[in-house]
Every structure is written in C-alpha cells, then in structure tokens.
Write an enzyme that holds these catalytic residues in place. Structure first.
Site, mmCIF file in Angstrom:
data_model
loop_
_atom_site.group_PDB
_atom_site.id
_atom_site.type_symbol
_atom_site.label_atom_id
_atom_site.label_comp_id
_atom_site.label_asym_id
_atom_site.label_seq_id
_atom_site.Cartn_x
_atom_site.Cartn_y
_atom_site.Cartn_z
ATOM 1 N N GLU A 45 0.829 -1.214 0.000
ATOM 2 C CA GLU A 45 0.000 0.000 0.000
ATOM 3 C C GLU A 45 0.857 1.256 0.000
ATOM 4 O OE1 GLU A 45 -0.668 -2.678 1.748
ATOM 5 O OE2 GLU A 45 -2.596 -3.275 0.920
ATOM 6 N N HIS A 101 -9.702 -6.377 9.558
ATOM 7 C CA HIS A 101 -10.307 -6.187 8.241
ATOM 8 C C HIS A 101 -11.728 -5.640 8.348
ATOM 9 C CE1 HIS A 101 -7.165 -9.189 7.653
ATOM 10 N NE2 HIS A 101 -7.198 -8.966 6.363
#
Length: 326
Positions: free
Chosen positions: A60, A129
C-alpha cells in the site's frame, strides 16, 4: 428505472468516466483478471486493458505513492485499497503528501486521486479487516471524505470524486455491496458536500452514515408505529459537510441522534454533535444531543459478538425512545 447493486453502481460509474477520459485509470492489488477482493472490477481489464486496470504488488505504501505521483503529473488515478484497514500503510503518502501538495505549491499542484476503501464490519473478517476509521481522514485538512449509503448515491458521488482536483477518500461499506437500488443508466453526478434527507419526520433527527442509514430507516419505520416521527439525514460526504441541511432539520425536530458504526469515542459523530451545539440551532434543542456509535473494542470474529460491537436497529429504536422520554 433498473435495479443494480451498490457494487455494480460503483463499477459502472468508473467505467463510464474511463470511456470519456483516458487520463483516468485504476490501480490496486488483484484488480485485473481476479476482479479485486470483492469482484468490483470484474470485467474491467477486458474492456480497458492492463495499462488502465493495473495490478500492483502487495504494498500500500508503494501503490499510494505511485497514485499520488501520477495525479501530480496530470493523470486521474483511482486507487483500490483491498480493505480500508490497510490504509495505515499508505498514510504518509495520503496525509503528508496528497493532502499537503496543493497548499505547499501555492495552488499550482493538484492531486486528483480517488482512494477507494472497503470498510466496516458484519462480514466476518475480524479485527484487522472490519474497522471504521473514516474519522481519521476527516481530521486532515486537504482531504475530502465520501461515504455513500446506497447504489444511486454511490454512482453519482464516484463521478464527482473522480472529477474533483483534490484527493478524495471514498469509503464503501462491505455490507452494502450486494444491496440493490434504482440507478439510472445515464450519466449523473451528486456534488460533494450535499446531504440527502432519506426520510422526513418531525420528532427526532437521526444523522446516520453508511450502513447505519439503512438501519436508521428500519428503526424509523418501527417507531412510526408508536407515533414517533423520525427524520433521517445522510450526510453522504463527511468532508465537506452539509451543515445547512442538518441545521434546518434540527430546527424542525428539536431532538438529535447521531448514529455511526465507528467506535463512539473520538468518532465523527462527536464532530456533528459539537457542530450543532456550537451553532445558532442550539437554542432549538429540547433534549441533549445523543450519539450512538460502536463499543470500544476490536471487531470480534464471533458473529454474535461482532453484531454486538456496533449499533443495530433495536439500539437505534431504544435511543429514540429515550429521547422522547418513552
């Protein structure tokens, strides 16, 4: 008008813009042939090719840096972060670079990047998550934050986000992906910073975001049977925030409940409550402003505990009854 899912509406929005503007492209992990973690980009690589639907390494930090750099050179990237939780690895590029560039270059640099962020709980993805961290981004000057609650809004807001010359964080709730709604086929935009009254009412104003809009509407339908009339407002964008629509509703109802999935402590609901308390509509209130948010715990894997960690329809009903002293 045809029905389509929230997920399909976002895909159609991106595809329609990409057909018109060759500077727009998508990048992210497994978004090509695999179609992304939730299948949102299914079929897009076949239409637009691997140069405009770019698979990236699992980093990321790297892909957010590439997106910011591409935006500064005139492209309009859409970056998919697989789960919004992973944006922490990209925070330097988003917070220290994308958000600051326009200011630091005296307005000469623009960073038109959209960062798509699937977030929220309810899908069994557990603590790393399933978080709702949008309040972090609303704290940073230079970033816009979008949080659509239905398919129609998702399509219109995505188009506005892509065309915006500023970095936009686009939060998509995972539980909304498969919910259908009416979506026009034609091109349309919903301007950032314009709230929507999802249901009109006269006794209580509920200001809800993302999946909580749906739950607030369910609660409102139940409360209607008890003679309690609820107005449900969906801000749709947290930054910029449409304060005027909220103020007008407060003047009408005199009672306010802010509902959001993120942990109540330090959440965006506190910002909305403070904004009302500091405004001229404070004198219209007949009761203290109430906040209903998530409990301060990591999101559990156990389905029942996961459900208990964030507001449900019955929690909203109970808070409204308290506001009405019932």
């Amino acid at each position: 008008m045809r029905d389509m899912t929230y997920l399909e509406a976002i895909r159609e929005s991106m595809s329609q813009v990409m057909r018109k503007d060759e500077d727009v492209f998508i990048m992210g992990e497994d978004i090509g042939i695999y179609g992304g973690a939730f299948g949102l980009t299914n079929g897009m690589i076949e239409e637009f090719g691997p140069e405009r639907v770019r698979n990236t390494p699992i980093s990321e930090a790297a892909i957010s840096g590439c997106a910011v750099g591409a935006a500064m050179t005139g492209m309009r990237p859409i970056l998919e972060i697989q789960f919004s939780d992973f944006v922490m690895i990209a925070m330097d590029n988003i917070v220290n670079q994308a958000a600051k560039m326009r200011y630091m270059f005296g307005g000469k640099a623009k960073v038109p990047v959209v960062v798509r962020l699937p977030g929220g709980s309810g899908a069994g993805f557990a603590a790393q998550h399933s978080q709702s961290l949008e309040a972090w981004m609303t704290h940073v000057p230079g970033l816009k934050v979008v949080q659509p609650s239905n398919a129609y809004d998702a399509k219109g807001l995505m188009k506005a986000a892509i065309k915006d010359d500023n970095p936009v964080l686009f939060y998509e709730h995972k539980l909304l992906y498969n919910i259908k709604g009416e979506v026009p086929e034609e091109d349309y935009e919903i301007p950032l910073g314009v709230a929507d009254i999802k249901k009109e009412g006269t006794d209580i104003t509920i200001i809800a975001t993302a999946i909580m809009v749906n739950r607030a509407l369910e609660a409102a339908a139940e409360l209607e049977k008890e003679g309690i009339s609820v107005e449900v407002i969906d801000p749709r964008t947290l930054v910029p925030l449409d304060t005027e629509t909220i103020f007008q509703s407060v003047k009408k109802t005199s009672r306010v409940l802010v509902v959001y999935e993120a942990v109540k402590r330090g959440g965006y609901g506190a910002e909305i409550a403070s904004m009302i308390a500091e405004s001229e509509v404070f004198d219209y209130l007949d009761a203290p402003i109430k906040r209903l948010g998530g409990v301060p715990t990591p999101i559990p894997y156990n389905p029942e505990l996961e459900k208990a960690a964030v507001p449900q329809v019955n929690d909203i009903i109970q808070e409204c009854r308290k506001l009405m002293n019932k």
